[in-house]
Design a protein around this motif. Structure first.
Motif, PDB file in Angstrom:
ATOM      1  N   MET A  24       3.910  -3.716  -4.516  1.00 41.72           N
ATOM      2  CA  MET A  24       3.614  -2.276  -4.642  1.00 41.72           C
ATOM      3  C   MET A  24       4.454  -1.438  -3.683  1.00 41.72           C
ATOM      4  SD  MET A  24       1.810   0.049  -6.225  1.00 41.72           S
ATOM      5  CE  MET A  24       0.643  -1.010  -7.115  1.00 41.72           C
ATOM      6  N   PHE A  25       4.713  -1.970  -2.486  1.00 35.33           N
ATOM      7  CA  PHE A  25       5.419  -1.209  -1.440  1.00 35.33           C
ATOM      8  C   PHE A  25       6.687  -1.956  -1.003  1.00 35.33           C
ATOM      9  CE2 PHE A  25       0.847  -0.150  -0.885  1.00 35.33           C
ATOM     10  CZ  PHE A  25       0.917   1.227  -1.113  1.00 35.33           C
ATOM     11  N   PRO A  26       7.754  -1.902  -1.805  1.00 33.75           N
ATOM     12  CA  PRO A  26       8.953  -2.688  -1.492  1.00 33.75           C
ATOM     13  C   PRO A  26       9.686  -2.241  -0.233  1.00 33.75           C
ATOM     14  CG  PRO A  26       9.303  -1.294  -3.438  1.00 33.75           C
ATOM     15  CD  PRO A  26       7.855  -1.211  -3.102  1.00 33.75           C
ATOM     16  N   GLU A  27       9.379  -1.043   0.275  1.00 37.06           N
ATOM     17  CA  GLU A  27      10.037  -0.551   1.498  1.00 37.06           C
ATOM     18  C   GLU A  27       9.209  -0.832   2.757  1.00 37.06           C
ATOM     19  OE1 GLU A  27      13.093   0.698   1.177  1.00 37.06           O
ATOM     20  OE2 GLU A  27      12.864   0.336  -0.968  1.00 37.06           O
ATOM     21  N   VAL A  28       8.132  -1.589   2.591  1.00 40.21           N
ATOM     22  CA  VAL A  28       7.224  -1.911   3.701  1.00 40.21           C
ATOM     23  C   VAL A  28       7.360  -3.397   4.027  1.00 40.21           C
ATOM     24  CG1 VAL A  28       4.761  -2.072   4.323  1.00 40.21           C
ATOM     25  CG2 VAL A  28       5.630  -0.049   3.117  1.00 40.21           C
ATOM     26  N   ASN A  29       7.297  -3.748   5.305  1.00 41.79           N
ATOM     27  CA  ASN A  29       7.465  -5.139   5.733  1.00 41.79           C
ATOM     28  C   ASN A  29       6.110  -5.824   5.912  1.00 41.79           C
ATOM     29  OD1 ASN A  29      10.396  -5.068   6.040  1.00 41.79           O
ATOM     30  ND2 ASN A  29       9.976  -3.612   7.682  1.00 41.79           N
ATOM     31  N   PHE A  30       5.929  -6.933   5.221  1.00 37.87           N
ATOM     32  CA  PHE A  30       4.673  -7.673   5.258  1.00 37.87           C
ATOM     33  C   PHE A  30       4.883  -9.054   5.879  1.00 37.87           C
ATOM     34  CE2 PHE A  30       4.002  -4.543   2.005  1.00 37.87           C
ATOM     35  CZ  PHE A  30       2.666  -4.203   2.123  1.00 37.87           C
ATOM     36  N   HIS A  31       3.974  -9.415   6.798  1.00 34.08           N
ATOM     37  CA  HIS A  31       3.981 -10.761   7.390  1.00 34.08           C
ATOM     38  C   HIS A  31       2.621 -11.380   7.089  1.00 34.08           C
ATOM     39  CE1 HIS A  31       5.248 -14.028   9.881  1.00 34.08           C
ATOM     40  NE2 HIS A  31       4.288 -13.858  10.768  1.00 34.08           N
ATOM     41  N   LEU A  32       2.622 -12.481   6.348  1.00 34.00           N
ATOM     42  CA  LEU A  32       1.389 -13.119   5.895  1.00 34.00           C
ATOM     43  C   LEU A  32       1.159 -14.391   6.702  1.00 34.00           C
ATOM     44  CD1 LEU A  32       2.177 -11.162   3.600  1.00 34.00           C
ATOM     45  CD2 LEU A  32       1.349 -12.853   1.967  1.00 34.00           C
ATOM     46  N   VAL A  33      -0.034 -14.525   7.277  1.00 32.50           N
ATOM     47  CA  VAL A  33      -0.333 -15.722   8.063  1.00 32.50           C
ATOM     48  C   VAL A  33      -1.627 -16.379   7.585  1.00 32.50           C
ATOM     49  CG1 VAL A  33       0.868 -14.837  10.098  1.00 32.50           C
ATOM     50  CG2 VAL A  33      -1.601 -14.500   9.916  1.00 32.50           C
ATOM     51  N   ASP A  34      -1.637 -17.703   7.691  1.00 35.19           N
ATOM     52  CA  ASP A  34      -2.831 -18.480   7.397  1.00 35.19           C
ATOM     53  C   ASP A  34      -2.718 -19.771   8.196  1.00 35.19           C
ATOM     54  OD1 ASP A  34      -5.082 -18.319   4.942  1.00 35.19           O
ATOM     55  OD2 ASP A  34      -4.785 -20.321   5.773  1.00 35.19           O
ATOM     56  N   PHE A  91      -2.088   1.778 -12.113  1.00 38.81           N
ATOM     57  CA  PHE A  91      -0.887   2.161 -11.351  1.00 38.81           C
ATOM     58  C   PHE A  91       0.237   2.430 -12.355  1.00 38.81           C
ATOM     59  CE2 PHE A  91      -3.511  -0.362  -8.517  1.00 38.81           C
ATOM     60  CZ  PHE A  91      -3.482   0.373  -7.336  1.00 38.81           C
ATOM     61  N   PRO A  92       0.211   3.604 -12.975  1.00 36.36           N
ATOM     62  CA  PRO A  92       1.119   3.878 -14.098  1.00 36.36           C
ATOM     63  C   PRO A  92       2.576   4.147 -13.701  1.00 36.36           C
ATOM     64  CG  PRO A  92      -0.300   5.775 -13.682  1.00 36.36           C
ATOM     65  CD  PRO A  92      -0.773   4.686 -12.772  1.00 36.36           C
ATOM     66  N   ASP A  93       2.864   4.318 -12.432  1.00 41.59           N
ATOM     67  CA  ASP A  93       4.221   4.715 -12.031  1.00 41.59           C
ATOM     68  C   ASP A  93       5.068   3.558 -11.517  1.00 41.59           C
ATOM     69  OD1 ASP A  93       3.538   7.345 -12.657  1.00 41.59           O
ATOM     70  OD2 ASP A  93       2.660   7.656 -10.676  1.00 41.59           O
ATOM     71  N   LEU A  94       4.768   2.357 -11.916  1.00 43.70           N
ATOM     72  CA  LEU A  94       5.515   1.196 -11.443  1.00 43.70           C
ATOM     73  C   LEU A  94       6.904   1.132 -12.073  1.00 43.70           C
ATOM     74  CD1 LEU A  94       2.651  -1.447 -11.787  1.00 43.70           C
ATOM     75  CD2 LEU A  94       3.473  -0.420  -9.662  1.00 43.70           C
ATOM     76  N   SER A  95       7.843   0.568 -11.326  1.00 44.60           N
ATOM     77  CA  SER A  95       9.190   0.365 -11.870  1.00 44.60           C
ATOM     78  C   SER A  95       9.176  -0.838 -12.806  1.00 44.60           C
ATOM     79  CB  SER A  95      10.177   0.102 -10.731  1.00 44.60           C
ATOM     80  OG  SER A  95       9.902  -1.156 -10.127  1.00 44.60           O
TER      81      SER A  95
END
Length: 210
Positions: A86-96, A10-14
C-alpha cells in the motif's frame, strides 16, 4: 473470496499494487502447504481476515514518504506485507522470533519484488534501529508490548499523528487499555469495512512521542 474486496475498499491502487495483492493468495497457499503460517481454515479467508484486516491501519493512518515502520511479531507478514504494498515509499522492517515464519516473509516479499521491506528473525527488544511507528497484530497485551518497543522511536514526528504504536486488536479491550495506563485513541474498523469479521476489530493508536 478474491482480491476484488481490496480494490473495492482501496479504489486508487496502481496496476502494480493490484497485481501484488492478487498474487498474495497463491503465494500464501503454496507456502502454507509447507509451513503452517495461517490456519488451514483461514487460508480461504485470507483477503478479509489477514490482508484487509492489516489494511485497517491504512484507513486510519496515511504514512508519508520515508516513514520508517517496524512490524513486531509479524508471523507470516501481517500487517507488514499488505502495508508495504500500500505504501511503496515507506520503509518496513518485519521481525519475528520464529525463523520459518521470517523465511516465508522473505520469500513472499521477493516474489512481489518489494524493495521497501526487510525481514529479520529477532525479538522486538533486540532491534537496535529507531522508527516512526510500530505496528502489530494482537501479539500480546498492550502493557508488555509497550515495554518491548518504547525505546524504538525516533524523536521527530512528521506524519499526521505523532510517532507511536498502531496495534490491531479485537474484542473487549477495556481492561487491557486500563491496565496499560497510556493515552490512546481507538479506531473502530467496522466504520470502514462492512464484513461481520470487523464487528469488534479496532486499531489502537498509542502516541509514544509527545
Amino acid at each position: 473470496m478474491n482480491s476484488d474486496i481490496i480494490f473495492r475498499y482501496f479504489p486508487d491502487l496502481s496496476a502494480e499494487q493490484k497485481s501484488q495483492y492478487t498474487a498474495l493468495f497463491d503465494l500464501y497457499r503454496n507456502w502454507n502447504n509447507q509451513i503452517n503460517v495461517i490456519s488451514r481454515k483461514d487460508i480461504d479467508e485470507l483477503y478479509v481476515r489477514h490482508i484487509l484486516h492489516s489494511l485497517g491501519i491504512a484507513k486510519v493512518m496515511q504514512f508519508k514518504s520515508e516513514t520508517k515502520v517496524l512490524d513486531v511479531g509479524t508471523g507470516g507478514g501481517f500487517p507488514g506485507i499488505p502495508l508495504a504494498i500500500m505504501f511503496p515509499e515507506v520503509n518496513f522492517h518485519l521481525v519475528d522470533s520464529i525463523g520459518k515464519k521470517i523465511k516465508v516473509v522473505q520469500n513472499v516479499s521477493e516474489a512481489l519484488a518489494l524493495k521497501n521491506l526487510t525481514a529479520e528473525q529477532t525479538r522486538a527488544e533486540q532491534v537496535e534501529d529507531q522508527y516512526d511507528f510500530v505496528v502489530s497484530r494482537a501479539v500480546t497485551r498492550l502493557k508488555p508490548f509497550y515495554q518491548w518497543v518504547k525505546n524504538k522511536f525516533r524523536r521527530e514526528s512528521f506524519n499526521d499523528l505523532p510517532n507511536g504504536i498502531l496495534y490491531l486488536k479485537g474484542g473487549d479491550l477495556q481492561d487491557e487499555l486500563k491496565e496499560a495506563k497510556k493515552k490512546y485513541q481507538l479506531y473502530d474498523l467496522a466504520a470502514y469495512f462492512e464484513e461481520d469479521f470487523f464487528e469488534t476489530k479496532k486499531v489502537v493508536y498509542v502516541p509514544v512521542i509527545p
